[in-house]
Design an enzyme around this catalytic site. Sequence first.
Site, mmCIF file in Angstrom:
data_model
loop_
_atom_site.group_PDB
_atom_site.id
_atom_site.type_symbol
_atom_site.label_atom_id
_atom_site.label_comp_id
_atom_site.label_asym_id
_atom_site.label_seq_id
_atom_site.Cartn_x
_atom_site.Cartn_y
_atom_site.Cartn_z
ATOM 1 N N ARG A 131 -4.899 4.738 4.209
ATOM 2 C CA ARG A 131 -4.307 3.174 4.273
ATOM 3 C C ARG A 131 -4.380 2.547 5.587
ATOM 4 O O ARG A 131 -4.336 2.846 6.777
ATOM 5 C CB ARG A 131 -3.028 3.146 4.116
ATOM 6 C CG ARG A 131 -2.158 2.024 3.954
ATOM 7 C CD ARG A 131 -1.536 1.558 5.286
ATOM 8 N NE ARG A 131 -0.500 0.464 5.161
ATOM 9 C CZ ARG A 131 -0.052 -0.054 6.103
ATOM 10 N NH1 ARG A 131 -0.226 0.307 7.403
ATOM 11 N NH2 ARG A 131 0.769 -1.347 5.689
ATOM 12 N N ASP A 171 -2.159 -4.525 8.467
ATOM 13 C CA ASP A 171 -2.625 -5.885 8.886
ATOM 14 C C ASP A 171 -3.209 -5.802 10.435
ATOM 15 O O ASP A 171 -4.004 -6.427 10.823
ATOM 16 C CB ASP A 171 -1.474 -6.929 8.702
ATOM 17 C CG ASP A 171 -0.213 -6.143 9.304
ATOM 18 O OD1 ASP A 171 -0.072 -5.136 9.750
ATOM 19 O OD2 ASP A 171 0.692 -7.218 10.037
ATOM 20 N N THR A 213 4.527 -1.380 15.878
ATOM 21 C CA THR A 213 3.360 -2.081 16.010
ATOM 22 C C THR A 213 3.387 -3.056 17.372
ATOM 23 O O THR A 213 4.676 -3.546 17.457
ATOM 24 C CB THR A 213 3.004 -2.927 14.943
ATOM 25 O OG1 THR A 213 2.738 -2.148 13.817
ATOM 26 C CG2 THR A 213 1.811 -3.864 15.367
HETATM 27 N N1 ASP Z 1 2.339 -3.905 10.454
HETATM 28 C C1 ASP Z 1 2.205 -2.539 10.554
HETATM 29 C C2 ASP Z 1 1.452 -1.836 9.358
HETATM 30 O O1 ASP Z 1 1.337 -2.209 8.339
HETATM 31 C C3 ASP Z 1 3.346 -1.754 10.618
HETATM 32 C C4 ASP Z 1 4.525 -2.586 11.894
HETATM 33 O O2 ASP Z 1 4.284 -3.433 12.346
HETATM 34 O O3 ASP Z 1 5.507 -1.666 12.231
HETATM 35 O O4 ASP Z 1 0.844 -0.871 9.594
#
Ligand code: ASP
Length: 325
Positions: free
Chosen positions: A214, A217, A186
């Site tokens: 799915r 956040d 992310t």
């Molecule tokens: N926050 C992201 C998610 O839950 C994943 C990540 O930050 O790597 O999709």
Amino acid sequence: MGSLGFASINLPKFSSPVKKPIVVSTWDSGMPVNAEAWKILSNSGKSVDAVEAGAIYIENDINCCVGLGGFPDRDGIVTLDACIMDEKANCGAVAGLEQIKHPISVARKVMESTPHVILVGAGAQQFALENGFKLEEKKLSDDATKAYKEWLIKSKYQPEINIENKKQNGPFAPNFFDDGTANHDTMGLVAMDVNSDLSGAVTTSGMAYKIHGRVGDSPIIGAGLFVDNEIGAATSSGVGEEVIRICGTHLVVEFMRNGYSPEMACKKACERIVNRDRKKAATLQVGFLALNKKGEYGAYAIQKGFVFSVKSNDENQIHSSKFLI
Ligand code: ASP
């Protein structure tokens, strides 16, 4: 009481000069992202343009875990989430978007040309195509193909995100490349421009091997990103479900409104997760990153290993976040 009869809002008071422009972003991969955003910020450009440019940069990198080069869901499909928010609380987001290279720009289009905030799945793709975005080939990057094939052997559904201090092939092995580096999937960045306007952007392929459909956040305003131009802005990375449960970045901004520094605000949000279930928190990672109206920044994570990148007139470097456990 204020002159209009309302209780006055307790806004933080700043004595030293505001540090601007400035951009901060998640992970070490934020360094080139910041450089891209800086081209705009250093030319007196708007923070919303800067954060979009930074996100576009990393979405273009097919070898990165963000964008179409990212890890697929458990059905082998890459689905992308992104959001953007500006100084006027305008915001736009897409979730579960397939075969479109720049989800961040689709999110911006949602923000600027629709009355809505979030478009998802096939509807988001249809909107993108109607607005001139090109349908890309359905194809996994080489790294993602390799990792996905390995994951398929056991197909164990374990939606835990990488915990970066476990630099070995442990229970989180699918989230690591052969060289032991972690899968940071992310990119969240927040910026303040020369006019002191704050904006933020997030782009991701989300948690590797998630259930198809799915949403984490990252595209949720108040979870993966929140901007309040009076106070500050925050973004997050890690197990999205935990961030959603506490409206994480909104909470961080509210802590800053109550006078906490960016670092302390991020720490208190991490504590909110950990205090709910310490045992569970020990198995997962969440990191928050925040910037306030003074140009002060800070981060905090549940586990060791969360790093972030900062670019301002004074610095251009990667920082390690403090951590709780
Ligand atoms: N926050 C992201 C998610 O839950 C994943 C990540 O930050 O790597 O999709």
